[in-house]
Design a protein around this motif. Structure first.
Motif, mmCIF file in Angstrom:
data_model
loop_
_atom_site.group_PDB
_atom_site.id
_atom_site.type_symbol
_atom_site.label_atom_id
_atom_site.label_comp_id
_atom_site.label_asym_id
_atom_site.label_seq_id
_atom_site.Cartn_x
_atom_site.Cartn_y
_atom_site.Cartn_z
ATOM 1 N N VAL A 108 0.858 -1.186 0.000
ATOM 2 C CA VAL A 108 0.000 0.000 0.000
ATOM 3 C C VAL A 108 0.896 1.239 0.000
ATOM 4 O O VAL A 108 1.579 1.510 0.982
ATOM 5 C CB VAL A 108 -0.896 0.040 1.251
ATOM 6 N N PRO A 109 0.921 1.981 -1.112
ATOM 7 C CA PRO A 109 1.858 3.106 -1.203
ATOM 8 C C PRO A 109 1.359 4.354 -0.479
ATOM 9 O O PRO A 109 1.236 5.403 -1.087
ATOM 10 C CB PRO A 109 1.971 3.357 -2.704
ATOM 11 N N SER A 110 1.049 4.256 0.785
ATOM 12 C CA SER A 110 0.693 5.470 1.523
ATOM 13 C C SER A 110 1.502 5.499 2.801
ATOM 14 O O SER A 110 1.794 4.454 3.390
ATOM 15 C CB SER A 110 -0.802 5.506 1.825
ATOM 16 N N ALA A 111 1.863 6.703 3.202
ATOM 17 C CA ALA A 111 2.832 6.854 4.288
ATOM 18 C C ALA A 111 2.385 6.160 5.569
ATOM 19 O O ALA A 111 3.204 5.673 6.333
ATOM 20 C CB ALA A 111 3.094 8.339 4.542
ATOM 21 N N ASP A 112 1.069 6.082 5.803
ATOM 22 C CA ASP A 112 0.652 5.488 7.077
ATOM 23 C C ASP A 112 0.351 3.989 6.972
ATOM 24 O O ASP A 112 0.147 3.327 7.984
ATOM 25 C CB ASP A 112 -0.554 6.241 7.652
ATOM 26 N N LYS A 113 0.315 3.426 5.735
ATOM 27 C CA LYS A 113 -0.028 2.005 5.619
ATOM 28 C C LYS A 113 1.114 1.161 5.072
ATOM 29 O O LYS A 113 1.107 -0.067 5.190
ATOM 30 C CB LYS A 113 -1.233 1.834 4.682
ATOM 31 N N ALA A 114 2.082 1.817 4.432
ATOM 32 C CA ALA A 114 3.127 1.056 3.744
ATOM 33 C C ALA A 114 3.839 0.106 4.704
ATOM 34 O O ALA A 114 4.019 -1.079 4.414
ATOM 35 C CB ALA A 114 4.135 2.009 3.108
ATOM 36 N N TYR A 115 4.206 0.639 5.853
ATOM 37 C CA TYR A 115 4.958 -0.152 6.818
ATOM 38 C C TYR A 115 4.180 -1.406 7.219
ATOM 39 O O TYR A 115 4.712 -2.515 7.202
ATOM 40 C CB TYR A 115 5.238 0.719 8.041
ATOM 41 N N GLU A 116 2.883 -1.233 7.516
ATOM 42 C CA GLU A 116 2.070 -2.383 7.910
ATOM 43 C C GLU A 116 1.959 -3.384 6.769
ATOM 44 O O GLU A 116 1.955 -4.589 6.997
ATOM 45 C CB GLU A 116 0.670 -1.937 8.343
ATOM 46 N N SER A 117 1.851 -2.872 5.530
ATOM 47 C CA SER A 117 1.686 -3.813 4.426
ATOM 48 C C SER A 117 2.944 -4.651 4.225
ATOM 49 O O SER A 117 2.877 -5.801 3.792
ATOM 50 C CB SER A 117 1.272 -3.088 3.137
ATOM 51 N N LEU A 118 4.108 -4.091 4.573
ATOM 52 C CA LEU A 118 5.341 -4.874 4.487
ATOM 53 C C LEU A 118 5.371 -5.939 5.583
ATOM 54 O O LEU A 118 5.768 -7.081 5.349
ATOM 55 C CB LEU A 118 6.566 -3.971 4.599
ATOM 56 N N LEU A 119 4.916 -5.551 6.772
ATOM 57 C CA LEU A 119 4.844 -6.540 7.857
ATOM 58 C C LEU A 119 3.876 -7.655 7.475
ATOM 59 O O LEU A 119 4.128 -8.837 7.738
ATOM 60 C CB LEU A 119 4.384 -5.868 9.155
#
Ligand code: HEC
Length: 490
Positions: free
Chosen positions: A63-74
């Motif tokens: 998810v290329p959005s600053a607040d979701k990208a990290y979670e999508s990588l996890l």
């Protein structure tokens, strides 16, 4: 079946178009044992194919959005079946592709294959190198963690040093003056649409001119390239040539298979990279080293004294561009054999040694910023002793906001920025406020991350950073203070 094939053949014309391409003759010398020199280009393409396939897989979840990208990588790492492997493979094969393109270029350079009539092939190849590096850089930003955040901050600060255009370049890259919500969208678009699109078009042109001009015959000492006679000679050579679909394809295939196996094994053993710490510039624990294809630049910048940094950041890329793009023009004739071009060989050895040594330093070295300033190093005792309560609060801010990742006090701390022990004698209060709030040079702006009272306390502490008895720096335009105002300032 036969009918179907005939129907297709009638419309596609495989036999008149693709088949001759596959069967086109290559110089006999490029087929024997020397043929192993010619496998790196196709291996780069194989890795590109892996990148496209794994990249599509990743794009379905990321998810290329600053607040979701990290979670999508996890999510990819821990929940999506095989998601971790997809990430690992994409990352490993990316590094492999950079390496393979570099090796391919080195081979072409050593064998003088960039000379007449293959100048354009080389130039398109240089474009492919930069596009590959561009993809590697934008890709590491998409791994939206603390490292990516800090790395990008440093990268943007470098771009910001370009005279006049600096701020515009930063704005274009980041989608604003600072790293924000738009930044990630920009890098996603670059990484997924713009750069791959350009890469595929450039690769198409590259292959087209490779086919048009043929691959070069292995160099023979004492047979220099002469543009007036080369084409006729090459033509003669091709008459005795062997078809591409044969020995050459087998070697390409074998080598590519070896590369793919290596990449898959490395990916499976080492797993995905990151995401590291949560992307918050105020959180400790980030290690903003770039991925290994860029580690050497990082090590070089760490080692260099600050004064040459800016001139080097501004001139080195230009020099590199001129040398790489100009090469086939100022050296498009003459000897091709490495044994007759000692300078070229020496250049390759020096360059690769430098890259390898700098990369090793980048892996092992302390680097700058060091990113452990927040943890251990206390504010020197004598500085604490002469501090007022407000100044002590400032010292705490200095520790908590990790200023010492980049700045030392009495020699202890980071080395990216100047030692702050005596900064109070160098900069006035106004200058200190400006530096903290707006940043500058390679220092990030802290305006958005500090509350006004924190800035005040911090600046109080910094003003006091000077040897006992020495007066603070002052603005020459301001009148010399009377004794009372001087005391107030202290
Ligand atoms: C990412 C590294 C980095 C961090 C973190 C950082 N700085 Fe800096 N700082 C620098 C660099 C690099 C310079 C030199 C700027 C230049 O080249 O103009 C600098 C310059 C300064 C200066 C001017 C020093 C001089 O002698 O000119 C001050 C004061 C300063 N920083 C304070 C701070 C404070 C306070 C913090 C924490 C809130 C901080 N810095 C965090 C990198 C950093």
């Amino acid at each position: 079946m036969k009918k179907l094939l005939a129907w297709l053949e009638h419309r596609v014309g495989f036999r008149d178009s693709i088949l001759p391409m596959l069967m086109h003759p290559i110089p006999r010398g490029a087929a024997g044992p020397m043929g192993w020199w010619y496998v790196f280009g196709s291996a780069s393409m194989t890795l590109l194919a892996i990148q496209i396939l794994t990249g599509i897989g990743l794009a379905l979840v990321y998810v290329p959005s600053a607040d979701k990208a990290y979670e999508s990588l996890l999510y990819l790492n821990y929940e999506q079946p095989m998601g971790w492997f997809l990430r690992a493979l994409h990352n490993t094969s990316a590094g492999g592709m950079v390496l393979m393109v570099a090796i391919h270029m080195t081979q072409v350079f050593l064998h003088g294959s960039f000379k007449y009539p293959r100048e354009l092939t080389w130039i398109l190849g240089v474009c492919l190198l930069f596009l590959t590096l561009g993809l590697a850089f934008t890709g590491q930003v998409l791994r939206w963690d603390g490292d990516a955040y800090w790395g990008l901050g440093v990268g943007a600060a470098m771009a910001g040093r370009v005279p006049i255009l600096g701020p515009y370049i930063v704005r274009l890259l980041l989608g604003g003056p600072i790293i924000g919500a738009d930044t990630l969208s920009r890098f996603f678009a670059l990484h997924v649409f713009i750069l791959p699109g350009l890469l595929l078009v450039t690769l198409g042109l590259h292959l087209w001119v490779v086919l048009r001009k043929g691959i070069s015959e292995p160099p023979v000492p004492g047979e220099p390239v002469d543009p007036t006679t080369y084409d006729a000679k090459y033509h003669e050579e091709l008459k005795k040539g062997v078809p591409f679909l044969g020995d050459a394809v087998v070697k390409d295939g074998l080598f590519s298979a070896l590369v793919v196996i290596t990449v898959v094994v490395i990916a499976a053993v080492f797993g995905p990279k990151g995401p590291g710490a949560y992307p918050d510039p105020t959180l400790p624990g980030a290690d903003p080293k770039p991925d290994w294809p860029f580690l050497w630049t990082y090590a070089a910048l760490t080692l260099l004294p600050a004064e040459v940094e800016t001139p080097l950041i501004l001139t080195a890329p230009l020099v590199l561009l001129v040398v790489l793009f100009g090469l086939p023009f100022y050296a498009n004739r003459g000897e091709r054999a490495p044994s007759r071009r000692p300078l070229a060989v020496l250049g390759v050895i020096v360059l690769w040694s430098l890259l390898i040594v700098l990369t090793l330093i980048g892996i092992k070295g302390p680097g700058a910023p060091t990113m452990d300033g927040w943890s251990g190093i206390p504010v020197p005792v004598d500085m604490v002793k002469r501090s007022s309560p407000v100044q002590l609060a400032g010292a705490a801010v200095l520790q908590n906001k990790q200023c010492r990742n980049c700045h030392a006090l009495e020699g202890k701390g980071g080395i990216r920025g100047p030692d702050l022990t005596n900064v109070g004698t160098r900069l006035t209060r106004d200058e200190l406020i400006r530096q903290v709030i707006q940043g500058g040079g390679l220092m990030p702006a802290y305006g958005k991350q500090l509350k006004p009272h924190e800035v005040t306390a911090l600046v109080e502490f910094l003003v006091n950073c000077r040897p006992a008895g020495e007066t603070p720096a002052r603005n020459p335009a301001q009148p010399v203070p009377t004794r009372t105002t001087a005391r107030a300032e202290n």
